[in-house]
Design a protein around this motif. Sequence first.
Motif, short mmCIF file in Angstrom:
data_model
loop_
_atom_site.label_atom_id
_atom_site.label_comp_id
_atom_site.label_asym_id
_atom_site.label_seq_id
_atom_site.Cartn_x
_atom_site.Cartn_y
_atom_site.Cartn_z
N GLU A 127 0.86 -1.01 -0.01
CA GLU A 127 0.31 -0.34 0.12
C GLU A 127 0.80 1.20 0.01
N GLU B 64 -3.97 -4.56 9.70
CA GLU B 64 -4.72 -4.42 8.94
C GLU B 64 -6.66 -4.78 8.85
N HIS C 189 -5.63 0.76 2.62
CA HIS C 189 -5.13 1.67 3.14
C HIS C 189 -5.80 2.71 3.25
N TYR D 40 -3.98 -11.68 8.78
CA TYR D 40 -4.81 -11.47 7.71
C TYR D 40 -6.45 -11.92 7.38
N HIS E 13 -7.96 -4.52 -1.61
CA HIS E 13 -6.73 -4.58 0.05
C HIS E 13 -5.79 -3.11 -0.07
N GLU E 14 -5.29 -3.14 -1.02
CA GLU E 14 -4.57 -1.62 -1.15
C GLU E 14 -4.76 -1.28 -0.89
ZN LIG Z 1 -2.78 -4.86 4.07
#
Ligand SMILES: [Zn+2]
Length: 615
Positions: free
Chosen positions: A285, A332, A313, A397, A309-310
Amino acid sequence: MKWLKWLIFILAWGFVGCNGLNQDKNIPGDPHSFSQPNKVLATHLHWEGSVDFERKQIQAKASWLLSYAAAADTVVFDTYGLTIDSVRLDDNQSTFWKLDVPQAFLGSALRIALKPSTQMVHIYYRTGSQARGLQWLEAQQTADKQHPFLFSQGQAILTRSWLPCQDSPALRFSFDAELSVPPGLKAVMSASNQAQMQPSGRYSFSNKKPIPSYLFALAVGDIHFKAFDERTGVFAEKSKLEQAWQEFANLPPMIRAAERLYGRMPWERLDLLVLPPSFPFGGMENPMLMYVAPSLIAGDRSLTNLVAHELAHAWSDQILRHASWEDFWLNEFFTNYIERRIIEEMEGPAYAEMMLALNNLELERNLAQAKTNHQPTILAPKLLGKDPDLVLSAATYQKCTAFMMQLESKLGKKELDQWIKKQIAEGKNQIHTTNTFVDQHQNSLFATNVFESDIRDAWLYQNELPRNYERKPSARFASVEAVASIWQQGEDIRNLPTGGWSVYEWIYFLRAVNHGQIDPQRLHALDALIGFSQSGNVELKSVWFQLCLQHHYLEVLPEIENMVANTGRRKILIAIYKALWNNPITKDEALLWFNNYQQRYHPVARSSIAQLLGK
Ligand SMILES: [Zn+2]
């Protein structure tokens, strides 16, 4: 007369004070950083560097602006394998400095003596040949095979190998940079980037929003750019640019989905950088320049969840900062939830349900394996004396997602979204350890009517899942389970209703049939029909090859070798090497292939596999 120099140094330090207290003193300790931010904090970096591909070296000057919280006569930076040429204060004043004896993966503390009026330190240095945070690739190791490539990877504590810095995730700094690279190559950083190649090889960067050191990122190569819209685009090698642009074109709608949920994107722009194959993660990220692995280009956008997901962030990083890698789960926890909400907005609830069921399936597999291998999987581990890169796992995660979904079921989706949105808008960005975070939210997220304290503590401090954890079923996977069960009884896959299955339904199928013994001939027939071994989706291929190895279908070994030779993703490599290692017949291949291909892997992937193979 080194001792005399030091005597003067020590005496001088006894008399110096500080130049104004303007910073919070309550930064918790970090077992992986030598820096002392409760005394002096480095708040802004001016970095001037040049990149030398022949020597595989960066030569640079790091000028750090300091902020004092207490009387301080020394500032301490983390370094790893750096050669320090000289250190100056403010307007080129000389000073004393010292590099401590290196400690394993932590490297050496760089201690610089300060004067009472010191505002800035300038560190002139060169990177070492073993800089763990830099990967220097020969032209042959890139997609286009014409020019060399360099990329950095900071997480967890690798940035100190190419920048003397206060290398703790709790600490953030803004920066500007001037970089010189060989003409014909482009440099990009986790900052505002220039789209055009500069014939002079000189690039400048600026990032005014403070970032942690592990997200300070640089890549240099024959990198080209294509925009998606006015605030997003993709950087990649020439031959990958068009494919990458097609694959990741849903970045702008993903950003809009996240903005509908949680407000305006905190960064003014966000570009993607497609890395060469040796990049060890799926994505990273890095602010304004999200790194993505080339293996995410599956041809059908089936792996773009990782981009979500990134992207998540960008919002979640505004909620809090984790105090150290022991509290990494905090980084996370909200990210995984925001990712899931983006996917839900983009693909609908049935798809998001399927992702969650897959998450839980993988979580349970990973927990069972970790139990067999006596590896801890608690969210908030103690890491003193341990390399954080070797202990953070996929289970972290997956557990975060499961924990967050239990929170959603208790609080309600709308309420949780509102809570997150408010935190982001307030942008307090506080530094939290696991304990301070739980304490601070005792009356909201962790109130006793939400979580009984033993359930909350089970999530945080136990390897097993809490006693009341409920797995949410997925309607789409229920039909996959039915098909898997009939196939296991001997039915031909052609007679079963698999039409329209996504990659994820096939992944679930392959996991679901993995019981007892499977005749290799049946796997051969399945592959001939579905073409798993030739799939463009690396996650599907990885699950398939694990199944083949477990059930001795070894005709696919050449394809497996091809995969370990051309993929650098640690998660995929570990899964495949583990499956090779667990089968007595393929142990030799594991050792031989690791020996042949380890130079292609990034150091973080290499050391994880070496550990697995007992090397
Ligand atoms: Zn992450």
